[in-house]
Motif scaffolding. Structure first.
Motif, PDB file in Angstrom:
ATOM      1  N   GLY A   1       0.034 -18.825   9.083  1.00  0.00           N
ATOM      2  CA  GLY A   1       1.429 -19.011   8.696  1.00  0.00           C
ATOM      3  C   GLY A   1       2.071 -17.677   8.327  1.00  0.00           C
ATOM      4  O   GLY A   1       1.380 -16.696   8.012  1.00  0.00           O
ATOM      5  N   ASP A   2       3.401 -17.651   8.334  1.00  0.00           N
ATOM      6  CA  ASP A   2       4.101 -16.417   7.965  1.00  0.00           C
ATOM      7  C   ASP A   2       3.817 -16.053   6.502  1.00  0.00           C
ATOM      8  O   ASP A   2       3.647 -14.882   6.156  1.00  0.00           O
ATOM      9  CB  ASP A   2       5.616 -16.526   8.235  1.00  0.00           C
ATOM     10  N   GLY A   3       3.719 -17.069   5.646  1.00  0.00           N
ATOM     11  CA  GLY A   3       3.429 -16.801   4.236  1.00  0.00           C
ATOM     12  C   GLY A   3       2.037 -16.225   4.077  1.00  0.00           C
ATOM     13  O   GLY A   3       1.838 -15.216   3.388  1.00  0.00           O
ATOM     14  N   ALA A   4       1.071 -16.847   4.698  1.00  0.00           N
ATOM     15  CA  ALA A   4      -0.316 -16.384   4.587  1.00  0.00           C
ATOM     16  C   ALA A   4      -0.465 -14.992   5.177  1.00  0.00           C
ATOM     17  O   ALA A   4      -1.173 -14.150   4.622  1.00  0.00           O
ATOM     18  CB  ALA A   4      -1.247 -17.360   5.307  1.00  0.00           C
TER      19      ALA A   4
ATOM     20  N   VAL B   1       1.292 -15.836  14.650  1.00  0.00           N
ATOM     21  CA  VAL B   1       1.936 -16.067  13.351  1.00  0.00           C
ATOM     22  C   VAL B   1       2.935 -17.209  13.514  1.00  0.00           C
ATOM     23  O   VAL B   1       3.876 -17.116  14.305  1.00  0.00           O
ATOM     24  CB  VAL B   1       2.658 -14.792  12.849  1.00  0.00           C
ATOM     25  N   LEU B   2       2.693 -18.279  12.793  1.00  0.00           N
ATOM     26  CA  LEU B   2       3.585 -19.440  12.871  1.00  0.00           C
ATOM     27  C   LEU B   2       4.737 -19.184  11.900  1.00  0.00           C
ATOM     28  O   LEU B   2       4.607 -19.390  10.690  1.00  0.00           O
ATOM     29  CB  LEU B   2       2.821 -20.712  12.492  1.00  0.00           C
ATOM     30  N   ASN B   3       5.830 -18.681  12.451  1.00  0.00           N
ATOM     31  CA  ASN B   3       6.940 -18.278  11.587  1.00  0.00           C
ATOM     32  C   ASN B   3       7.936 -19.416  11.409  1.00  0.00           C
ATOM     33  O   ASN B   3       8.820 -19.628  12.234  1.00  0.00           O
ATOM     34  CB  ASN B   3       7.631 -17.043  12.175  1.00  0.00           C
ATOM     35  N   ASN B   4       7.765 -20.124  10.311  1.00  0.00           N
ATOM     36  CA  ASN B   4       8.686 -21.227  10.004  1.00  0.00           C
ATOM     37  C   ASN B   4       9.486 -20.931   8.736  1.00  0.00           C
ATOM     38  O   ASN B   4       9.898 -21.820   8.019  1.00  0.00           O
ATOM     39  CB  ASN B   4       7.916 -22.545   9.881  1.00  0.00           C
ATOM     40  N   ASP B   5       9.634 -19.627   8.458  1.00  0.00           N
ATOM     41  CA  ASP B   5      10.539 -19.208   7.395  1.00  0.00           C
ATOM     42  C   ASP B   5      10.077 -19.648   6.003  1.00  0.00           C
ATOM     43  O   ASP B   5      10.865 -20.140   5.209  1.00  0.00           O
ATOM     44  CB  ASP B   5      11.943 -19.769   7.717  1.00  0.00           C
ATOM     45  N   GLY B   6       8.814 -19.481   5.735  1.00  0.00           N
ATOM     46  CA  GLY B   6       8.357 -19.733   4.362  1.00  0.00           C
ATOM     47  C   GLY B   6       7.197 -20.697   4.256  1.00  0.00           C
ATOM     48  O   GLY B   6       6.492 -20.968   5.219  1.00  0.00           O
ATOM     49  N   TYR B   7       7.044 -21.202   3.033  1.00  0.00           N
ATOM     50  CA  TYR B   7       5.895 -22.043   2.689  1.00  0.00           C
ATOM     51  C   TYR B   7       6.180 -23.504   3.027  1.00  0.00           C
ATOM     52  O   TYR B   7       6.471 -24.321   2.143  1.00  0.00           O
ATOM     53  CB  TYR B   7       5.610 -21.935   1.185  1.00  0.00           C
ATOM     54  N   LEU B   8       6.050 -23.836   4.305  1.00  0.00           N
ATOM     55  CA  LEU B   8       6.392 -25.200   4.721  1.00  0.00           C
ATOM     56  C   LEU B   8       5.522 -26.239   4.029  1.00  0.00           C
ATOM     57  O   LEU B   8       6.027 -27.279   3.577  1.00  0.00           O
ATOM     58  CB  LEU B   8       6.249 -25.311   6.245  1.00  0.00           C
ATOM     59  N   THR B   9       4.227 -25.991   3.955  1.00  0.00           N
ATOM     60  CA  THR B   9       3.337 -26.989   3.345  1.00  0.00           C
ATOM     61  C   THR B   9       3.832 -27.347   1.945  1.00  0.00           C
ATOM     62  O   THR B   9       3.840 -28.521   1.548  1.00  0.00           O
ATOM     63  CB  THR B   9       1.898 -26.439   3.272  1.00  0.00           C
TER      64      THR B   9
HETATM   65 MG   LIG Z   1       5.216 -20.747   6.891  1.00  0.00          MG
END
Ligand SMILES: [Mg+2]
Ligand SMILES: Cc1ncc(C[n+]2csc(CCOP(=O)(O)OP(=O)(O)O)c2C)c(N)n1
Length: 558
Positions: free
Chosen positions: A444-447, A469-477
């Motif tokens: 993830g982008d955060g990780a 890098v799965l860039n979904n703009d932050g901590y989706l989980t």
């Molecule tokens: Mg993310």
């Protein structure tokens, strides 16, 4: 602190340690130097043990963990305090997930600490670091006496190899240089506690009860837990499953324990996080054999699995529960041996869901926007015996639940302890452990913002992982559990990283077609890392994560 001329038959304690690490199966050591360990690291550099220095100690710890999962033994070397305490998290993970990692920490010399109360990097007392590691390792030794040094070193290594859990050796810098006469023969077993003694009547009673359950069962299922992998018991359990025609599943942590195209493989069992076909079948099982599996909240989709305790056999190295009975003093290995010898007149259901027959996600049109589901659909056919998928916690891991891996051990994750930032350094560990393997990192982008800089280690040593890098703009989980500004991160231009690191190839992809061609060319490009920044919608998530998020939301807001 040089290798001074030695008396006949003597070597330094530091050299003895290096020899024992190599004998235990390590060809590499991951670490970061510091003045308390640098003298010993210089010895390592002059030895056949190859030193891989990382950007940060935690990265070294994660790399050693991944290396140990592949090779059966991994070593991390750090300096005192500032380095030692940075590998607490990675060592905690290795303990929790049973990865045999040895932590070697330099330390102030014994004579220094006797003369000076305040030495840099000391926290509270000279034992503070040791006390922390006592909680998260299965064996510890401070090497402060040359008379017992060799035995202490051997004892810790033997325990790590036996229990498949981390160990800790603290090496004061004035002791490491002392000459000792090594024991004539190394007898690692001499340093082990006496083997666990099984009470035969308890083992017989447990097996008899399981025999009764299985003989009457129609829908048995075996869950292959991580301990079967770590303790080398998979083959016998699979032979048993095949002989009786019992379908098998794994947990998130043990994913890829076997070839997932095996006709008896159902999929990953994670409660309601799994596909409904799998969770429904397992929940309705009339004899569920959970072997060597930690049954964590992650494995049951935050306890969403509805299992009837009377129908469950739960066996681990710590506990044997059969239905509502607990059998004390039964060694897990003895138990598995007897269980897999059972012959039963089986009348078992043959119509169970299996991974190869489950519907596969659609890859979508090339010009459509990339989604997590199409990304996994397009990644799946690219996985081969030469790739290892390493998934960080987050949707990288949850989305990978249904990604069929073909060869045992070609998937690595910290599916139980779930420490963000594991995957990039783990790729360094995997590439070091087996140069013929191509790591494909899903992160993830955060990780990535936590440990992605370990890619500079890939540059230095010429590794070529493919990092998606799965860039979904932050901590989706976390967003799915509870939304707040705390889930936002600074947007990075991830694909520019090769410019910073002076090597590598970076690409941003928005559509399905762009992702496929970036992946294709990454697979054919060797010798440098590739970073594919996959732009995803902020709230796009895998079905598994959506189900997990809902279950967690219910807990947090109840
Ligand atoms: Mg993310
Ligand atoms: C070291 C660590 N810190 C915090 C967490 C809690 N946590 C779990 S998932 C998550 C968000 C991860 O974000 P990202 O890596 O972007 O993945 P995504 O959820 O967006 O797929 C966080 C903060 C954790 N698991 N590990």
């Amino acid at each position: 602190m040089s290798d001074a001329p030695t008396l006949a038959n003597t070597i330094t304690i530091g050299q003895y340690l290096i020899d024992r690490l190599i004998a235990a199966g390590a060809d590499h050591l991951f670490g970061v130097p510091g003045d308390f360990v640098i003298g010993w690291m210089a010895k390592v550099e002059r030895s056949p043990l190859k030193l891989i220095t990382t950007s940060d100690e935690q990265g070294a710890g994660f790399a050693a963990d991944a290396y140990a999962r592949r090779r059966g033994f991994g070593v991390v070397g750090v300096t005192y305090g500032v380095g030692g305490l940075k590998v607490v998290n990675s060592t905690g993970q290795a303990y929790a997930e049973q990865s045999p990692v040895l932590v070697i920490s330099g330390a102030p010399g014994v004579s220094e600490s006797q003369m000076h109360a305040m030495i840099h990097h000391k926290v509270r007392s000279f034992e503070s670091q040791l006390n922390v590691f006592k909680e998260i390792t299965c064996a510890q030794a401070v090497i402060n006496n040359p008379v017992t040094a060799c035995q202490q070193i051997d004892a810790v290594i033997a325990q790590v190899l036996l229990h498949k859990r981390p160990g800790y050796i603290e090496l004061p810098r004035d002791i490491e240089v002392l000459e000792v006469t090594p024991p004539a023969a190394n007898l690692p077993n001499a340093y082990l506690p006496p083997p666990a003694v099984t009470l035969p009547q308890n083992l017989t009673a447990a097996i008899r009860e399981i025999d009764g359950m299985l003989s009457q069962a129609h829908r048995p299922v075996i869950v292959l837990g991580i301990q079967l992998v770590r303790l080398g018991l998979l083959d016998s359990v699979m032979a048993f499953a095949q002989r009786l025609g019992i379908p098998v599943a794994t947990t998130l942590l043990s994913k890829s324990a076997i070839d997932e195209t095996h006709p008896q493989f159902m999929g990953v069992f994670a409660g309601k996080m799994s596909r409904a076909e799998i969770s429904d079948y397992i929940e309705s099982s009339d004899c569920l054999l959970m072997l060597g599996a930690y049954i964590s909240d992650m494995d049951t989709g935050v306890y969403s699995a509805h299992l009837d305790p009377a129908k469950v056999v739960h066996a681990t190295s710590e506990r044997l529960g059969v239905g509502r009975h607990v059998y004390e003093q039964v060694d897990f290995i003895d138990f598995v041996r007897q269980l897999t010898d059972l012959s039963i007149q089986a009348d078992f259901e043959t119509n169970y869901p299996c991974m190869t027959q489950l519907s596969v996600a659609a890859p979508g049109a090339d010009t459509d926007a990339l989604s997590i589901s199409t990304l996994f659909a397009r990644l799946a056919p690219k996985i081969s015996a030469k790739t290892v998928v390493i998934a960080d916690p987050g949707d990288a891991l949850f989305g990978a639940i249904d990604l069929p891996t073909k060869d045992g051990k070609d998937f690595v994750s910290c599916g139980y302890y779930a420490s963000l930032g594991f995957a990039v350094p783990a790729a360094i560990g995997v590439a070091t452990a087996d140069a013929s393997l191509r790591p494909i990192v899903l992160v993830g982008d955060g990780a990535f913002q936590m440990t992605g800089m370990e890619l500079s280690v890939a540059v230095r040593y010429g590794y070529d992982p493919i990092v998606i890098v799965l860039n979904n703009d932050g901590y989706l989980t976390e967003r799915l559990i509870l939304e707040g500004e705390f889930n936002d991160i600074t947007p990075w231009r991830f694909a520019k990283l090769p410019e910073v690191l002076g090597s590598g190839h970076g690409e941003v992809v928005h559509t399905n077609g762009e992702f496929s061609s970036a992946l294709e060319s990454a697979l054919s490009r060797r010798g440098q890392f590739t970073l594919i920044e996959a732009k995803l919608d902020r709230m796009d998530c895998s079905d598994a994560l959506r189900r997990l998020g809902q279950a967690m939301h219910n807990i947090v807001s109840s």
